[in-house]
Design a protein around this motif. Structure first.
Motif, PDB file in Angstrom:
ATOM      1  N   GLU A   1      62.548  56.578 -17.310  1.00 21.92           N
ATOM      2  CA  GLU A   1      63.143  57.216 -18.485  1.00 21.92           C
ATOM      3  C   GLU A   1      63.890  56.232 -19.375  1.00 21.92           C
ATOM      4  OE1 GLU A   1      65.635  60.225 -16.876  1.00 21.92           O
ATOM      5  OE2 GLU A   1      64.011  61.324 -15.893  1.00 21.92           O
ATOM      6  N   THR A   2      63.814  54.938 -19.037  1.00 25.61           N
ATOM      7  CA  THR A   2      64.525  53.918 -19.807  1.00 25.61           C
ATOM      8  C   THR A   2      63.543  53.168 -20.700  1.00 25.61           C
ATOM      9  OG1 THR A   2      66.072  53.629 -17.966  1.00 25.61           O
ATOM     10  CG2 THR A   2      66.051  51.927 -19.661  1.00 25.61           C
ATOM     11  N   ARG A   3      63.852  53.113 -21.999  1.00 24.00           N
ATOM     12  CA  ARG A   3      62.951  52.439 -22.943  1.00 24.00           C
ATOM     13  C   ARG A   3      63.348  50.982 -23.177  1.00 24.00           C
ATOM     14  NH1 ARG A   3      63.447  57.651 -25.119  1.00 24.00           N
ATOM     15  NH2 ARG A   3      65.254  57.017 -26.375  1.00 24.00           N
ATOM     16  N   ASN A   4      64.612  50.688 -23.043  1.00 29.16           N
ATOM     17  CA  ASN A   4      65.078  49.335 -23.351  1.00 29.16           C
ATOM     18  C   ASN A   4      65.646  48.663 -22.106  1.00 29.16           C
ATOM     19  OD1 ASN A   4      64.532  49.590 -26.173  1.00 29.16           O
ATOM     20  ND2 ASN A   4      66.412  50.818 -26.379  1.00 29.16           N
ATOM     21  N   GLN A   5      65.052  47.510 -21.786  1.00 32.17           N
ATOM     22  CA  GLN A   5      65.516  46.655 -20.692  1.00 32.17           C
ATOM     23  C   GLN A   5      65.738  47.429 -19.392  1.00 32.17           C
ATOM     24  OE1 GLN A   5      69.018  44.782 -22.378  1.00 32.17           O
ATOM     25  NE2 GLN A   5      67.795  43.117 -23.269  1.00 32.17           N
TER      26      GLN A   5
END
Length: 345
Positions: free
Chosen positions: A267-271
């Motif tokens: 669910e994490t788009r960045n880093q």
């Protein structure tokens, strides 16, 4: 239904009779050392009778006594009084005739002799009843404990049967994603899955595995998960274990690792990142899993999934000294598991 002889119960009454006899022998040796030999034979003869009679009383007769059968119960009660008094007096007479019993005391009448034998019988009833009650209580407690253990094992096996398919379902979803995108990494992911399945089939069925095996399956799972993501995913897995051969329930740590990917990295788009650290020193295990999240602590309420719920219940059944905490932070989620491995039930 007719009640048959139970060899264990017969042995129990024989053992109680032996103890009862020894008490009488010690008493005779202290009070009448000159006639100890004759009195010993007399008591062996009498105790052999009351052992059989007490067995019949406690194992058969008492079970038949009932207010609904008042007349038959009264008959049985009177019959046993006669057997304990006149019957034992007759048994004494038979012993005298056979030459195995020495009449060290004469009675003015048969009634007086039967009365004295009744006193001996009452003492035996009390002694046999108390020892039998204590024995049955211990056996009942042991049976209840064994039943509780079997129930816990059944529940633990049920939790494992839920966890393993849940783990496999998530892994197959990962492979499906690669296959759907026609990724060249799909064959490699299937190969890694086969290693995981081999572990689950041949190793995870037992109660324990070595920690080094648990570490290997976690490493294989991490490698399989990394195939789904590009180089932006950062995975850090390190451990400090003083003895790699220490025992650990199979796949016990895996739900926290799964949770980090399914409810964090995916669910994490960045880093996106996953940091995993395991330490086992002096039988104290500490397993810390941190993963990136897309929401802050205020936006992300803690809601445990089936993996974490099952893990908590397994810990309750397996250990008495442990702690499992989940802490949502700002764009990071931390799960900490601590176990005193020596506290295994």
């Amino acid at each position: 239904m007719k009640k048959t002889l139970d060899k264990k119960r017969v042995t129990l009454y024989a053992g109680i009779g032996l103890v009862f006899l020894l008490l009488w022998l010690f008493s005779d040796l202290a009070k009448n050392p000159d006639s100890f030999g004759q009195r010993a034979l007399n008591n062996i003869w009498r105790v052999s009778y009351v052992v059989v009679l007490n067995y019949v009383l406690f194992e058969f007769t008492l079970a038949r006594l009932s207010w609904k059968r008042i007349f038959s119960s009264l008959f049985l009660f009177v019959a046993h009084i006669m057997l304990y008094s006149w019957g034992l007096y007759a048994w004494r007479f038979i012993g005298i005739q056979l030459g195995v019993y020495t009449a060290l005391k004469t009675f003015p009448s048969a009634e007086a002799g039967a009365t004295e034998q009744m006193g001996f019988s009452v003492m035996s009833i009390f002694f046999f009843g108390v020892i039998r009650h204590i024995y049955d209580f211990i056996q009942l407690k042991h049976a209840a404990q064994q039943l509780r253990i079997e129930k816990q094992e059944a529940e633990l096996n049920y939790l494992k049967s839920q966890t393993n398919p849940h783990f496999l379902f998530n892994t197959l979803n990962n492979i499906y994603s690669l296959a759907r995108d026609k990724s060249d990494l799909a064959p490699e992911s299937i190969l890694r899955l086969s290693k995981i399945l081999r572990f689950m089939l041949y190793e995870a069925g037992g109660s324990f595995v070595a920690i080094e095996q648990e570490l290997k399956i976690i490493s294989d799972y991490l490698a399989l998960e990394q195939l789904r993501y590009d180089e932006t995913l950062r995975v850090n897995f390190n451990y400090d274990v003083e003895d790699m051969k220490q025992a650990l329930p199979p796949l016990l740590l895996m739900p926290l690792v799964e949770n980090a990917f399914k409810h964090g990295v995916s669910e994490t788009r960045n880093q996106p990142f996953v940091d995993i650290h395991l330490s086992v020193n002096k039988r104290q295990l500490a397993f810390i899993v941190k993963n990136s999240t897309e929401a802050s602590s205020e936006e992300r309420p803690v809601k445990e999934n089936i993996g974490l719920s099952n893990l908590r219940r397994q810990l309750e059944l397996l250990y008495t000294d442990y702690s499992l905490s989940v802490q949502p932070g700002d764009y990071v989620f931390t799960a900490t598991l601590k176990i005193n491995l020596a506290s295994h039930v």
